[in-house]
Write an enzyme that holds these catalytic residues in place. Structure first.
Site, PDB file in Angstrom:
ATOM      1  N   LYS A   1     -36.464 -75.460  -2.116  1.00 45.24           N
ATOM      2  CA  LYS A   1     -37.216 -75.899  -3.288  1.00 45.24           C
ATOM      3  C   LYS A   1     -36.545 -76.015  -4.640  1.00 45.24           C
ATOM      4  O   LYS A   1     -36.932 -76.504  -5.665  1.00 45.24           O
ATOM      5  CB  LYS A   1     -38.132 -74.204  -3.851  1.00 45.24           C
ATOM      6  CG  LYS A   1     -39.122 -73.526  -2.556  1.00 45.24           C
ATOM      7  CD  LYS A   1     -40.599 -72.847  -3.144  1.00 45.24           C
ATOM      8  CE  LYS A   1     -40.980 -72.349  -2.208  1.00 45.24           C
ATOM      9  NZ  LYS A   1     -41.767 -72.565  -1.853  1.00 45.24           N
TER      10      LYS A   1
ATOM     11  N   HIS B   1     -47.429 -64.302  -4.284  1.00 44.41           N
ATOM     12  CA  HIS B   1     -48.360 -65.468  -3.011  1.00 44.41           C
ATOM     13  C   HIS B   1     -47.802 -64.412  -1.555  1.00 44.41           C
ATOM     14  O   HIS B   1     -46.996 -62.873  -1.951  1.00 44.41           O
ATOM     15  CB  HIS B   1     -46.028 -66.514  -3.272  1.00 44.41           C
ATOM     16  CG  HIS B   1     -46.054 -67.466  -1.705  1.00 44.41           C
ATOM     17  ND1 HIS B   1     -45.994 -65.888  -0.113  1.00 44.41           N
ATOM     18  CD2 HIS B   1     -46.622 -68.110  -1.406  1.00 44.41           C
ATOM     19  CE1 HIS B   1     -45.404 -67.478   0.204  1.00 44.41           C
ATOM     20  NE2 HIS B   1     -46.166 -68.294  -0.599  1.00 44.41           N
TER      21      HIS B   1
ATOM     22  N   CYS C   1     -50.643 -69.655   0.427  1.00 51.87           N
ATOM     23  CA  CYS C   1     -50.444 -68.072   1.121  1.00 51.87           C
ATOM     24  C   CYS C   1     -50.847 -67.945  -0.255  1.00 51.87           C
ATOM     25  O   CYS C   1     -50.179 -66.349  -0.924  1.00 51.87           O
ATOM     26  CB  CYS C   1     -49.126 -68.324   1.045  1.00 51.87           C
ATOM     27  SG  CYS C   1     -48.870 -69.641   2.306  1.00 51.87           S
TER      28      CYS C   1
ATOM     29  N   GLN D   1     -40.433 -69.711  -7.295  1.00 53.33           N
ATOM     30  CA  GLN D   1     -40.854 -70.853  -8.030  1.00 53.33           C
ATOM     31  C   GLN D   1     -40.005 -71.055  -9.208  1.00 53.33           C
ATOM     32  O   GLN D   1     -40.618 -71.811 -10.332  1.00 53.33           O
ATOM     33  CB  GLN D   1     -41.837 -70.420  -8.026  1.00 53.33           C
ATOM     34  CG  GLN D   1     -42.874 -71.041  -6.805  1.00 53.33           C
ATOM     35  CD  GLN D   1     -43.032 -72.050  -6.171  1.00 53.33           C
ATOM     36  OE1 GLN D   1     -42.566 -73.356  -6.845  1.00 53.33           O
ATOM     37  NE2 GLN D   1     -43.693 -72.706  -4.533  1.00 53.33           N
TER      38      GLN D   1
ATOM     39  N   ASP E   1     -39.892 -61.725  -6.813  1.00 54.87           N
ATOM     40  CA  ASP E   1     -39.879 -63.483  -6.349  1.00 54.87           C
ATOM     41  C   ASP E   1     -39.574 -64.231  -7.054  1.00 54.87           C
ATOM     42  O   ASP E   1     -40.287 -64.733  -8.298  1.00 54.87           O
ATOM     43  CB  ASP E   1     -40.681 -63.274  -5.538  1.00 54.87           C
ATOM     44  CG  ASP E   1     -41.227 -64.526  -5.029  1.00 54.87           C
ATOM     45  OD1 ASP E   1     -40.842 -65.573  -4.983  1.00 54.87           O
ATOM     46  OD2 ASP E   1     -42.224 -64.613  -4.531  1.00 54.87           O
TER      47      ASP E   1
HETATM   48  N1  C6P Z   1     -44.587 -71.203  -1.491  1.00 53.10           N
HETATM   49  C1  C6P Z   1     -46.136 -73.172  -1.828  1.00 53.10           C
HETATM   50  O1  C6P Z   1     -46.649 -74.319  -1.320  1.00 53.10           O
HETATM   51  P1  C6P Z   1     -39.943 -69.682   1.796  1.00 53.10           P
HETATM   52  O2  C6P Z   1     -41.539 -70.054   2.099  1.00 53.10           O
HETATM   53  O3  C6P Z   1     -40.239 -68.424   2.007  1.00 53.10           O
HETATM   54  O4  C6P Z   1     -39.354 -70.093   1.500  1.00 53.10           O
HETATM   55  O5  C6P Z   1     -41.054 -68.562   0.732  1.00 53.10           O
HETATM   56  C2  C6P Z   1     -41.913 -68.119   0.153  1.00 53.10           C
HETATM   57  C3  C6P Z   1     -42.415 -68.293  -0.920  1.00 53.10           C
HETATM   58  C4  C6P Z   1     -42.586 -66.715  -1.381  1.00 53.10           C
HETATM   59  N2  C6P Z   1     -42.988 -66.318  -3.171  1.00 53.10           N
HETATM   60  C5  C6P Z   1     -43.532 -67.875  -3.277  1.00 53.10           C
HETATM   61  C6  C6P Z   1     -43.659 -67.695  -5.270  1.00 53.10           C
HETATM   62  C7  C6P Z   1     -43.772 -68.562  -3.246  1.00 53.10           C
HETATM   63  O6  C6P Z   1     -44.313 -70.102  -4.099  1.00 53.10           O
HETATM   64  C8  C6P Z   1     -42.653 -69.371  -1.726  1.00 53.10           C
HETATM   65  C9  C6P Z   1     -43.238 -70.777  -1.444  1.00 53.10           C
HETATM   66  C10 C6P Z   1     -44.262 -72.810  -0.714  1.00 53.10           C
HETATM   67  O7  C6P Z   1     -46.046 -72.744  -2.965  1.00 53.10           O
HETATM   68  C11 C6P Z   1     -44.780 -72.660   0.741  1.00 53.10           C
HETATM   69  S1  C6P Z   1     -46.669 -71.339   1.191  1.00 53.10           S
END
Ligand code: C6P
Length: 415
Positions: free
Chosen positions: A233, A129, A372, A210, A207
């Site tokens: 999430k 991501h 992203c 997910q 990370d």
């Molecule tokens: N992915 C998706 O629709 P934030 O936005 O900081 O809470 O998370 C960022 C992020 C980091 N790593 C991974 C693997 C992610 O999937 C995400 C956020 C969302 O896939 C929004 S782009």
């Protein structure tokens, strides 16, 4: 709501905790298939936050009066819930951030600026991501380190036979990888990567944005050095996330944000830093949101991570089987047994935004775009995909509606 961990969860029963499923949007109930982007919030979390705001709210760590003590207890109690949830050795190692993104930036800046330089190699993967890609790319450029990636194969799985080639590039200092890909759902071999990273003298950054909502996380078993995830999430509020890091690394690092709360003493000549974790929590934090994060952890834990994982697996099998029967649909990523509840696909000759728009008319909410993960899109040879993603409240009928909606898409476009 279920109060014990059971082998199987009852998604229909759990839906009673989420008001949105009782409502009609554009005359239809929503088939919410965008939980990888953000999850819906159960009333248990919302009620607890409202109660906290009404009866236990004040700033934290500052007041000696009862309300301030209650607020601090709620905030620190949430830290302990996060610690237990990921099996971290100490809650001094758990830092509240705004999000997974901020947690990853914190590591890239605070650790990266001090520890990277020419001759060093920063390793990410082709399915990262942007939140775990861009900060490392930026930091590599800034410090003169090399930026290398682990490629994926056609199924979206990491090609670990590239590691020897990467090791030959220089001093591998950091390996940063998601435990689960947000676009493909791939479950990545983080334990193996952590072992390899440590053999190179590098740190392993995970990370888990997910992964944490869908699989049991144990930072000690993973063998990583840092791990990041977000509350929104995992049925919690937005605006708060968590960073876990090994104490000795956090102790050595410089602070990320500067200001109140993160200091021990301030004078005209010199400022010294507070102890962990406060050194990394400058300013007034997202107090009630952190509290709500803890409540969300209680909620998903009471449902059971194993039950959530098994439930999503059934939905993924159902979805992939049905999609395979529709001509002109290409599913990206690995087989169902090597992914979580995420299915990205394309409908031949129809732009994913059009797919999502027509599905929306049918009350089916999916995400369309690059998610992203633009380097991954480049590798897949597409500009965007349509993505369906599941959670504990997703029911098989949501998948039935997705499949029926896709038939409408095909009819509309005559493909
Ligand atoms: N992915 C998706 O629709 P934030 O936005 O900081 O809470 O998370 C960022 C992020 C980091 N790593 C991974 C693997 C992610 O999937 C995400 C956020 C969302 O896939 C929004 S782009």
């Amino acid at each position: 709501m279920a109060t014990t961990t059971s082998a199987k969860l009852d998604a229909l029963k759990l839906r009673a905790d989420f008001a949105v499923f009782d409502e009609l949007t554009n005359g239809k109930p929503v088939a919410y298939l965008d939980s990888a982007s953000s999850t819906q919030k159960p009333k248990q979390v919302l009620d607890a936050m409202r109660e906290f705001y009404e009866h236990s709210y004040a700033n934290v760590h500052r007041g000696v009066y009862t309300l301030a003590e209650r607020a601090t207890e709620g905030y620190e109690g949430a830290r302990e819930k996060v610690r237990a949830f990921i099996n971290a050795p100490s809650n001094r190692e758990v830092i509240f951030t705004r999000s997974a993104t901020e947690a990853l930036n914190l590591i890239a800046y605070s650790w990266g600026l001090e520890n990277l330089g020419p001759g060093d190699v920063v390793v990410i993967t082709e399915l990262e991501h942007h939140a775990n890609f861009v900060p490392w790319q930026f930091m590599a450029k800034k410090t003169g380190a090399q930026f290398a990636h682990i490629p994926i194969d056609d199924l979206g799985e990491l090609q670990l036979d590239s590691l020897d080639r990467i090791a030959a590039l220089g001093n591998v200092k950091v390996v940063a990888n998601n435990l689960v890909s947000n676009t493909l759902g791939t479950i990545n071999p983080v334990e193996k990567l952590a072992e390899w990273a440590h053999a190179q003298g590098a740190i392993m950054v995970v990370d888990a944005a997910q992964a944490a909502p869908h699989r049991r996380i144990d930072v000690q078993a993973l063998g990583c050095d840092f791990l990041a995830f977000s509350s929104h999430k995992i049925c919690g509020p937005s605006g708060v996330g968590a960073l876990w890091g090994k104490r000795e690394l956090l102790e050595e690092m410089q602070p990320f944000n500067l200001g109140g709360e993160m200091i021990r003493s301030v004078a005209l000549e010199r400022t010294s830093w507070n102890e962990l974790p406060y050194k990394f929590e400058a300013g007034t934090p997202a107090i009630a949101e952190a509290f709500g994060f803890g409540q969300a952890i209680d909620y998903v834990s009471s449902v059971g991570l194993e039950a959530i994982e098994a439930h999503e697996h059934e939905l993924v099998v159902q979805t992939m089987d049905r999609l395979a029967e529709i001509p002109g649909i290409r599913v990206f990523g690995p087989p169902a047994d090597r992914r979580t509840g995420i299915v990205s696909f394309e409908v031949a000759d129809v732009h994913p935004h059009d797919v999502a728009q027509i599905l929306n008319w049918e009350g089916v909410a999916v995400r369309a775009g690059h998610h992203c993960t633009q380097p991954l899109m480049t590798r897949l040879g597409v500009a965007a995909t349509t993505r369906a993603s599941f959670y504990l409240y997703t029911v098989p009928d949501d998948v039935v509606r997705l499949i029926a909606g896709l038939q409408k898409v095909k009819d509309t476009f005559g493909v």
